[in-house]
Motif scaffolding. Structure first.
Motif, mmCIF file in Angstrom:
data_model
loop_
_atom_site.group_PDB
_atom_site.id
_atom_site.type_symbol
_atom_site.label_atom_id
_atom_site.label_comp_id
_atom_site.label_asym_id
_atom_site.label_seq_id
_atom_site.Cartn_x
_atom_site.Cartn_y
_atom_site.Cartn_z
ATOM 1 N N ASP A 69 0.831 -1.203 0.000
ATOM 2 C CA ASP A 69 0.000 0.000 0.000
ATOM 3 C C ASP A 69 0.870 1.259 0.000
ATOM 4 O O ASP A 69 0.580 2.231 -0.708
ATOM 5 C CB ASP A 69 -0.929 0.016 1.215
ATOM 6 N N THR A 75 -4.508 2.721 0.021
ATOM 7 C CA THR A 75 -4.816 1.576 0.874
ATOM 8 C C THR A 75 -5.731 0.610 0.144
ATOM 9 O O THR A 75 -6.370 0.974 -0.846
ATOM 10 C CB THR A 75 -5.499 2.030 2.178
ATOM 11 N N SER A 76 -5.780 -0.616 0.640
ATOM 12 C CA SER A 76 -6.596 -1.644 -0.014
ATOM 13 C C SER A 76 -7.378 -2.441 1.019
ATOM 14 O O SER A 76 -7.009 -2.514 2.196
ATOM 15 C CB SER A 76 -5.699 -2.593 -0.821
ATOM 16 N N THR A 79 -5.453 -5.278 2.871
ATOM 17 C CA THR A 79 -4.791 -4.934 4.138
ATOM 18 C C THR A 79 -5.788 -5.035 5.284
ATOM 19 O O THR A 79 -5.451 -5.527 6.369
ATOM 20 C CB THR A 79 -4.219 -3.510 4.066
#
Length: 228
Positions: A69, A75-76, A79
């Motif tokens: 990330d 961000t994902s 995560t």
């Protein structure tokens, strides 16, 4: 697939193969599989109740996704899912503060990547309820269980079994904890009513019957015997 079928030995074999292949053939495509293989190994160890090993594997997956990330600049949800895996194991190990920290992070990530009404948040709110129950923070636990309940009520993939589990957890956070505070139960009426509408459209069986009973009890606890 093997892990879901209750074949952790076979699952471990193929996840190890995957990790070994990534190590000798590092490219963008193989790296995409790395985090998934780490998460898979965490699941294998969890099935075996090898909690320290499960935590190490989940931590590796979390660290991998977090670093990726940072490299990508965004961000994902992967995560967030790794954070949820860590929080589940930490809750099992009794590491309540670590479990709380990772679950709150997952909530923030799910909200930023999928929206505040994402069905992914249901499991995270449920986890927060469980953590606060362990911390004997009953009011906070009720709030999180109710949020999970509300999201489950509107999910496309309607899961009555999961709804019953959340409903019972919510009731557990009330009953046996001093006064019943009957007016509070009225705040659940709308959610229960929404679920009832969907339950009535399902094939009527033991599960639907069990929910009708739970719903009626909730209306009685909220002093609405007519609705019950």
């Amino acid at each position: 697939t093997y892990n879901a079928l209750g074949m952790p030995k076979e699952a471990e074999h193929y996840f190890n193969q995957s990790l070994a292949l990534v190590a000798v053939n590092i490219n963008n495509a193989s790296l995409d599989n790395l985090g998934g293989s780490m998460m898979g190994m965490a699941g294998v160890y969890e099935k075996r109740e090898e909690w320290p090993r499960a935590r190490r594997a989940a931590q590796d997956a979390y660290d991998f996704y977090t670093a990726r990330d940072l490299d990508r600049g965004w961000t994902s949800s992967l995560t967030a899912k790794a954070a949820m895996a860590l929080s589940k194991i930490d809750l099992k190990l009794g590491n309540l503060e670590e479990a709380l920290k990772k679950t709150e992070e997952a909530v923030s990530l799910f909200e930023s990547t999928s929206g505040s009404d994402s069905p992914l948040l249901s499991g995270a709110y449920k986890r927060l309820g469980e953590i606060h129950m362990r911390k004997e923070m009953w009011v906070e636990a009720r709030g999180f269980f109710h949020k999970a309940y509300q999201l489950e009520a509107i999910k496309d993939a309607f899961d009555l079994v999961e709804i019953v589990i959340i409903h019972q957890s919510l009731m557990d956070a009330h009953l046996g904890r001093g006064s019943l505070q009957r007016p509070v139960f009225k705040t659940y009426f709308r959610t229960v009513t929404e679920v009832l509408k969907r339950v009535k459209s399902l094939k009527q069986d033991g599960n639907t019957g069990a929910y009708y009973k739970l719903a009626a009890e909730t209306f009685v606890l909220g002093d609405d015997c007519k609705a019950a």
